[in-house]
Write a protein that holds these residues in place. Structure first.
Motif, PDB file in Angstrom:
ATOM      1  N   GLY A   1      78.257  75.719  46.203  1.00  0.00           N
ATOM      2  CA  GLY A   1      77.286  76.335  47.091  1.00  0.00           C
ATOM      3  C   GLY A   1      76.340  77.166  46.435  1.00  0.00           C
ATOM      4  N   ALA A   2      77.032  78.423  45.329  1.00  0.00           N
ATOM      5  CA  ALA A   2      76.595  79.645  44.754  1.00  0.00           C
ATOM      6  C   ALA A   2      76.627  80.112  43.560  1.00  0.00           C
ATOM      7  CB  ALA A   2      76.714  80.710  45.284  1.00  0.00           C
ATOM      8  N   ALA A   3      75.843  80.655  43.012  1.00  0.00           N
ATOM      9  CA  ALA A   3      75.770  80.263  41.341  1.00  0.00           C
ATOM     10  C   ALA A   3      76.372  82.231  40.815  1.00  0.00           C
ATOM     11  CB  ALA A   3      74.511  79.909  40.315  1.00  0.00           C
ATOM     12  N   LEU A   4      77.002  81.825  40.006  1.00  0.00           N
ATOM     13  CA  LEU A   4      77.242  83.328  39.427  1.00  0.00           C
ATOM     14  C   LEU A   4      77.230  83.247  38.532  1.00  0.00           C
ATOM     15  CD1 LEU A   4      78.671  86.048  40.869  1.00  0.00           C
ATOM     16  CD2 LEU A   4      80.934  85.379  40.313  1.00  0.00           C
ATOM     17  N   GLN A   5      76.446  84.408  37.974  1.00  0.00           N
ATOM     18  CA  GLN A   5      75.977  84.525  36.566  1.00  0.00           C
ATOM     19  C   GLN A   5      76.628  85.300  36.282  1.00  0.00           C
ATOM     20  OE1 GLN A   5      72.105  84.508  34.105  1.00  0.00           O
ATOM     21  NE2 GLN A   5      72.678  86.125  34.617  1.00  0.00           N
ATOM     22  N   VAL A   6      77.944  85.513  34.551  1.00  0.00           N
ATOM     23  CA  VAL A   6      78.540  86.459  34.224  1.00  0.00           C
ATOM     24  C   VAL A   6      77.868  86.337  32.931  1.00  0.00           C
ATOM     25  CG1 VAL A   6      80.958  87.055  33.484  1.00  0.00           C
ATOM     26  CG2 VAL A   6      80.254  85.582  35.708  1.00  0.00           C
ATOM     27  N   VAL A   7      77.523  87.926  32.681  1.00  0.00           N
ATOM     28  CA  VAL A   7      77.406  88.248  30.962  1.00  0.00           C
ATOM     29  C   VAL A   7      78.086  89.235  30.638  1.00  0.00           C
ATOM     30  CG1 VAL A   7      75.176  89.467  29.845  1.00  0.00           C
ATOM     31  CG2 VAL A   7      74.874  87.496  31.797  1.00  0.00           C
ATOM     32  N   VAL A   8      78.587  89.445  29.350  1.00  0.00           N
ATOM     33  CA  VAL A   8      79.747  89.845  28.635  1.00  0.00           C
ATOM     34  C   VAL A   8      78.340  90.110  27.552  1.00  0.00           C
ATOM     35  CG1 VAL A   8      81.872  90.192  27.682  1.00  0.00           C
ATOM     36  CG2 VAL A   8      81.864  88.932  29.451  1.00  0.00           C
ATOM     37  N   HIS A   9      77.923  91.762  27.066  1.00  0.00           N
ATOM     38  CA  HIS A   9      77.557  92.401  26.098  1.00  0.00           C
ATOM     39  C   HIS A   9      78.650  92.867  24.341  1.00  0.00           C
ATOM     40  CE1 HIS A   9      74.999  94.558  28.959  1.00  0.00           C
ATOM     41  NE2 HIS A   9      74.966  93.194  29.759  1.00  0.00           N
TER      42      HIS A   9
ATOM     43  N   SER B   1      77.527  91.950  33.512  1.00  0.00           N
ATOM     44  CA  SER B   1      76.500  92.304  34.281  1.00  0.00           C
ATOM     45  C   SER B   1      77.060  90.669  35.094  1.00  0.00           C
ATOM     46  CB  SER B   1      75.094  91.995  33.928  1.00  0.00           C
ATOM     47  OG  SER B   1      74.277  91.615  34.651  1.00  0.00           O
ATOM     48  N   VAL B   2      76.887  91.571  36.602  1.00  0.00           N
ATOM     49  CA  VAL B   2      77.836  89.837  37.182  1.00  0.00           C
ATOM     50  C   VAL B   2      76.755  89.516  38.497  1.00  0.00           C
ATOM     51  CG1 VAL B   2      79.731  89.066  38.133  1.00  0.00           C
ATOM     52  CG2 VAL B   2      79.993  90.107  36.208  1.00  0.00           C
ATOM     53  N   ARG B   3      76.657  88.300  38.167  1.00  0.00           N
ATOM     54  CA  ARG B   3      75.330  88.478  39.661  1.00  0.00           C
ATOM     55  C   ARG B   3      75.024  87.514  40.471  1.00  0.00           C
ATOM     56  NH1 ARG B   3      70.971  91.680  39.168  1.00  0.00           N
ATOM     57  NH2 ARG B   3      71.685  92.099  37.658  1.00  0.00           N
ATOM     58  N   TYR B   4      74.808  87.497  41.487  1.00  0.00           N
ATOM     59  CA  TYR B   4      74.555  85.598  42.027  1.00  0.00           C
ATOM     60  C   TYR B   4      72.886  85.206  41.915  1.00  0.00           C
ATOM     61  CZ  TYR B   4      78.884  85.355  44.737  1.00  0.00           C
ATOM     62  OH  TYR B   4      80.410  85.050  44.913  1.00  0.00           O
ATOM     63  N   VAL B   5      72.698  84.144  41.538  1.00  0.00           N
ATOM     64  CA  VAL B   5      71.058  84.109  40.964  1.00  0.00           C
ATOM     65  C   VAL B   5      70.808  82.560  41.353  1.00  0.00           C
ATOM     66  CG1 VAL B   5      71.055  85.500  39.022  1.00  0.00           C
ATOM     67  CG2 VAL B   5      72.670  82.680  38.684  1.00  0.00           C
ATOM     68  N   ASP B   6      69.873  82.520  41.404  1.00  0.00           N
ATOM     69  CA  ASP B   6      69.304  80.927  42.347  1.00  0.00           C
ATOM     70  C   ASP B   6      69.570  80.124  40.984  1.00  0.00           C
ATOM     71  OD1 ASP B   6      67.865  82.029  43.856  1.00  0.00           O
ATOM     72  OD2 ASP B   6      65.704  81.794  43.271  1.00  0.00           O
ATOM     73  N   ALA B   7      69.944  80.168  39.325  1.00  0.00           N
ATOM     74  CA  ALA B   7      69.881  79.349  38.332  1.00  0.00           C
ATOM     75  C   ALA B   7      70.849  80.019  37.043  1.00  0.00           C
ATOM     76  CB  ALA B   7      68.838  78.670  39.042  1.00  0.00           C
ATOM     77  N   VAL B   8      71.320  79.579  36.430  1.00  0.00           N
ATOM     78  CA  VAL B   8      72.011  80.433  35.007  1.00  0.00           C
ATOM     79  C   VAL B   8      71.056  79.501  34.055  1.00  0.00           C
ATOM     80  CG1 VAL B   8      74.134  80.881  33.786  1.00  0.00           C
ATOM     81  CG2 VAL B   8      73.782  80.777  36.528  1.00  0.00           C
TER      82      VAL B   8
END
Length: 192
Positions: A106-114, A85-92
């Protein structure tokens, strides 16, 4: 008189058609801008629900390209795609504790690998050199920071600070049978 009215109606119809763009499609096409480097990406969440037992995170790398910066998560195990799951979020948030992971940019991209960064015995298969600087992205145009947000309950999370909320794409590369190499690739464009 009737000819004048018909002529006036024809001129009026032509003006309306011109305003709507029906007569000159070339001028309408000329006002549209071509996508940056031909990239047709967006900034909405991307993911895969693929589930594969036995894959573990073994490395995280980054690279620069002409039109985008690339982050690669290397996995080892059965040659099959992993979920992500990869998405821009307000905070990781940190896995397990929920603490906010500070990120530059300026932006936070959260990368979750299963897939975990540990084996079946709980031994680490990957330890970042630094939790706040997993890979050196100094001098990159888009990536500002890659931070470790932990590996917990079979998933591994990274926080990626980007210059701004920019288009990205995500995909997996699966090695040949017996190769045991799987890579999760995240490309973030330099601009829209």
């Amino acid at each position: 008189m009737r000819r004048i009215r018909l002529g006036s109606l024809a001129v009026l119809a032509g003006v309306i058609a011109l305003l709507v763009g029906l007569i000159s499609p070339a001028s309408a096409a000329g006002s549209a801008t071509a996508p940056y480097c031909g990239l047709m990406w967006g900034s909405l969440p991307e993911g895969s629900s693929a589930t594969t037992a036995g894959l573990t995170v073994t490395d995280v790398r980054a690279g620069r390209h002409a039109c985008f910066d690339r982050l690669v998560v290397d996995l080892h195990g059965p040659a099959a795609a992993t979920g992500y799951s990869v998405r821009y979020v307000d905070a990781v948030h940190q896995e397990g504790t929920g603490d906010v992971v500070p990120l530059a940019g300026g932006a936070a991209l959260q990368v979750v690998v299963h897939s975990p960064a540990y084996d079946g015995y709980g031994r680490a298969t990957y330890l970042p050199p630094s939790r706040s600087e997993v890979v050196d992205v100094d001098g990159f145009r888009t990536l500002e920071q890659v931070a470790w947000a932990g590996s917990y309950e079979g998933r591994t999370t990274l926080g990626v600070g980007t210059r701004a909320r920019l288009p990205f794409r995500t995909f997996t590369l699966v090695g040949a049978p017996g190769d045991d190499a799987v890579r999760l690739v995240i490309d973030v464009a330099h601009r829209w």
